[in-house]
Write a protein that holds these residues in place. Structure first.
Motif, PDB file in Angstrom:
ATOM      1  N   ALA A 153       0.144   7.588  -3.484  1.00 43.03           N
ATOM      2  CA  ALA A 153       1.473   7.660  -2.875  1.00 43.03           C
ATOM      3  C   ALA A 153       1.424   8.436  -1.566  1.00 43.03           C
ATOM      4  CB  ALA A 153       2.443   8.315  -3.850  1.00 43.03           C
ATOM      5  N   ALA A 154       0.686   7.917  -0.609  1.00 41.01           N
ATOM      6  CA  ALA A 154       0.573   8.585   0.684  1.00 41.01           C
ATOM      7  C   ALA A 154       1.723   8.205   1.611  1.00 41.01           C
ATOM      8  CB  ALA A 154      -0.764   8.233   1.333  1.00 41.01           C
ATOM      9  N   HIS A 155       2.144   6.930   1.554  1.00 42.00           N
ATOM     10  CA  HIS A 155       3.217   6.449   2.416  1.00 42.00           C
ATOM     11  C   HIS A 155       3.954   5.343   1.683  1.00 42.00           C
ATOM     12  CE1 HIS A 155       5.322   4.534   5.776  1.00 42.00           C
ATOM     13  NE2 HIS A 155       5.132   5.668   6.439  1.00 42.00           N
ATOM     14  N   GLU A 156       5.279   5.419   1.672  1.00 39.96           N
ATOM     15  CA  GLU A 156       6.066   4.473   0.876  1.00 39.96           C
ATOM     16  C   GLU A 156       5.892   3.021   1.322  1.00 39.96           C
ATOM     17  OE1 GLU A 156       8.975   6.331   3.910  1.00 39.96           O
ATOM     18  OE2 GLU A 156       7.350   6.985   2.592  1.00 39.96           O
ATOM     19  N   ARG A 157       5.717   2.795   2.615  1.00 46.33           N
ATOM     20  CA  ARG A 157       5.581   1.411   3.086  1.00 46.33           C
ATOM     21  C   ARG A 157       4.271   0.794   2.617  1.00 46.33           C
ATOM     22  NH1 ARG A 157       7.241   0.153   9.123  1.00 46.33           N
ATOM     23  NH2 ARG A 157       9.196   0.754   8.106  1.00 46.33           N
ATOM     24  N   LYS A 158       3.191   1.569   2.704  1.00 46.45           N
ATOM     25  CA  LYS A 158       1.900   1.060   2.248  1.00 46.45           C
ATOM     26  C   LYS A 158       1.890   0.867   0.740  1.00 46.45           C
ATOM     27  CE  LYS A 158      -0.876   3.005   6.024  1.00 46.45           C
ATOM     28  NZ  LYS A 158      -1.988   3.930   6.369  1.00 46.45           N
ATOM     29  N   ALA A 159       2.510   1.801   0.026  1.00 45.92           N
ATOM     30  CA  ALA A 159       2.585   1.667  -1.433  1.00 45.92           C
ATOM     31  C   ALA A 159       3.359   0.417  -1.817  1.00 45.92           C
ATOM     32  CB  ALA A 159       3.229   2.909  -2.039  1.00 45.92           C
ATOM     33  N   ALA A 160       4.463   0.165  -1.135  1.00 47.92           N
ATOM     34  CA  ALA A 160       5.269  -1.023  -1.420  1.00 47.92           C
ATOM     35  C   ALA A 160       4.488  -2.298  -1.114  1.00 47.92           C
ATOM     36  CB  ALA A 160       6.567  -0.983  -0.616  1.00 47.92           C
ATOM     37  N   GLN A 161       3.722  -2.284  -0.044  1.00 54.13           N
ATOM     38  CA  GLN A 161       2.905  -3.447   0.291  1.00 54.13           C
ATOM     39  C   GLN A 161       1.885  -3.734  -0.802  1.00 54.13           C
ATOM     40  OE1 GLN A 161       1.289  -2.363   4.111  1.00 54.13           O
ATOM     41  NE2 GLN A 161       3.048  -3.165   5.258  1.00 54.13           N
ATOM     42  N   GLN A 162       1.246  -2.678  -1.305  1.00 53.21           N
ATOM     43  CA  GLN A 162       0.260  -2.856  -2.374  1.00 53.21           C
ATOM     44  C   GLN A 162       0.904  -3.411  -3.639  1.00 53.21           C
ATOM     45  OE1 GLN A 162      -1.830   1.255  -1.763  1.00 53.21           O
ATOM     46  NE2 GLN A 162      -3.232  -0.058  -2.886  1.00 53.21           N
ATOM     47  N   ILE A 163       2.091  -2.919  -3.930  1.00 57.19           N
ATOM     48  CA  ILE A 163       2.800  -3.416  -5.106  1.00 57.19           C
ATOM     49  C   ILE A 163       3.098  -4.902  -4.968  1.00 57.19           C
ATOM     50  CG2 ILE A 163       5.010  -3.323  -6.351  1.00 57.19           C
ATOM     51  CD1 ILE A 163       4.958  -0.270  -5.883  1.00 57.19           C
ATOM     52  N   MET A 164       3.610  -5.311  -3.832  1.00 56.30           N
ATOM     53  CA  MET A 164       3.984  -6.713  -3.653  1.00 56.30           C
ATOM     54  C   MET A 164       2.765  -7.631  -3.682  1.00 56.30           C
ATOM     55  SD  MET A 164       7.206  -6.703  -3.684  1.00 56.30           S
ATOM     56  CE  MET A 164       7.396  -8.463  -3.360  1.00 56.30           C
ATOM     57  N   LYS A 165       1.614  -7.107  -3.289  1.00 52.38           N
ATOM     58  CA  LYS A 165       0.393  -7.916  -3.337  1.00 52.38           C
ATOM     59  C   LYS A 165      -0.150  -8.060  -4.756  1.00 52.38           C
ATOM     60  CE  LYS A 165      -1.237  -6.810   1.348  1.00 52.38           C
ATOM     61  NZ  LYS A 165      -2.291  -6.108   2.147  1.00 52.38           N
ATOM     62  N   ASN A 166       0.350  -7.241  -5.661  1.00 52.70           N
ATOM     63  CA  ASN A 166      -0.183  -7.242  -7.023  1.00 52.70           C
ATOM     64  C   ASN A 166       0.904  -7.485  -8.074  1.00 52.70           C
ATOM     65  OD1 ASN A 166      -3.216  -6.275  -6.883  1.00 52.70           O
ATOM     66  ND2 ASN A 166      -2.085  -5.072  -5.374  1.00 52.70           N
ATOM     67  N   ILE A 167       1.919  -8.226  -7.688  1.00 56.30           N
ATOM     68  CA  ILE A 167       2.970  -8.597  -8.631  1.00 56.30           C
ATOM     69  C   ILE A 167       2.381  -9.529  -9.689  1.00 56.30           C
ATOM     70  CG2 ILE A 167       5.130  -9.881  -8.893  1.00 56.30           C
ATOM     71  CD1 ILE A 167       5.548  -7.156  -7.706  1.00 56.30           C
ATOM     72  N   PRO A 168       2.628  -9.273 -10.958  1.00 60.05           N
ATOM     73  CA  PRO A 168       2.037 -10.111 -12.016  1.00 60.05           C
ATOM     74  C   PRO A 168       2.685 -11.489 -12.085  1.00 60.05           C
ATOM     75  CG  PRO A 168       3.585  -8.560 -12.958  1.00 60.05           C
ATOM     76  CD  PRO A 168       3.462  -8.193 -11.501  1.00 60.05           C
ATOM     77  N   SER A 169       1.928 -12.428 -12.572  1.00 61.02           N
ATOM     78  CA  SER A 169       2.440 -13.792 -12.711  1.00 61.02           C
ATOM     79  C   SER A 169       2.770 -14.081 -14.174  1.00 61.02           C
ATOM     80  CB  SER A 169       1.408 -14.805 -12.200  1.00 61.02           C
ATOM     81  OG  SER A 169       0.189 -14.672 -12.904  1.00 61.02           O
ATOM     82  N   PHE A 170       3.559 -15.108 -14.390  1.00 66.16           N
ATOM     83  CA  PHE A 170       3.943 -15.528 -15.740  1.00 66.16           C
ATOM     84  C   PHE A 170       2.684 -15.959 -16.511  1.00 66.16           C
ATOM     85  CE2 PHE A 170       5.664 -18.612 -18.756  1.00 66.16           C
ATOM     86  CZ  PHE A 170       6.760 -17.930 -19.253  1.00 66.16           C
TER      87      PHE A 170
END
Length: 213
Positions: free
Chosen positions: A170-187
């Motif tokens: 959690a160094a920067h909220e924008r980078k953290a959010a980007q990482q999350i969106m790149k790793n959203i799970p699939s059905f």
């Protein structure tokens, strides 16, 4: 659509990252309980029951909004009261455990499709904790131990159920959010997995108590 949970130790920046996901990626965010309004040590069984019911409301809202939004974000784990009552050594641990067990079996609670665990250095957490922690929780060595144990629990959960947890610094909220969106799970989702729930239930209270002994 997926229901994810942004989790991590107190003061790590869960809410900031959750709001970044909402503002930048139009995710639907379900806020956490404001710990600063709770008198944890003086709270009776009815108060804990209200906390459980509030988590059921959060989950019901998450499921409903998942039909309308591409991603739903839980700011903080719906199972956090299990950790919390262990941390303050509540005399109602058994009853709280039973509340969550019944709610899960009745499908009023479920397992998020993926946890995104935010972590930061001890120094960073200590600095942030001064202004963000509840007055009823003092930043002590025991709390630092809890931070490590808390992260350790999610690591063990990830080993038991690969893909359930993704760690992000959690160094920067924008980078953290980007990482999350790149790793959203699939059905497909696995929200009613009883083995996952048992893992959460069995380890959350026990691990926190051990870290404070």
């Amino acid at each position: 659509m997926p229901i994810i949970c942004v989790e991590g130790p107190p003061a790590v920046g869960k809410t900031t990252v959750s709001l970044e996901l909402e503002d930048t990626y139009s995710c639907y965010t379900i806020p956490a309980v404001n710990l600063k309004t709770l008198q944890l040590h003086d709270m009776g069984l009815m108060g804990w029951q209200e906390l459980c019911e509030e988590q059921m409301e959060r989950w019901e809202l998450a499921v409903r909004k998942s039909a309308e939004h591409a991603v739903v974000v839980l700011d903080g784990d719906i199972f956090w009261p299990l950790f919390l009552c262990g941390f303050i050594n509540s005399p109602y641990k058994t009853q709280i455990n039973d509340m969550f067990q019944q709610a899960f079996m009745e499908k009023k609670l479920g397992i998020p499709d993926r946890y995104f665990y935010l972590y930061a250095s001890e120094q960073t957490l200590r600095r942030r904790a001064v202004t963000t922690l509840s007055p009823s929780i003092t930043y002590t060595t025991a709390l630092e131990d809890l931070f490590y144990e808390h992260r350790g629990f999610y690591r063990r959960f990830s080993r038991a159920f690969p893909g359930s947890v993704y760690e992000i610094q959690a160094a920067h909220e924008r980078k953290a959010a980007q990482q999350i969106m790149k790793n959203i799970p699939s059905f497909p989702w696995d929200r009613g997995n009883i083995e996952k729930f048992q893992c959460i239930k069995q380890h959350s209270l026990r691990n926190i108590r051990e870290s404070l002994d």
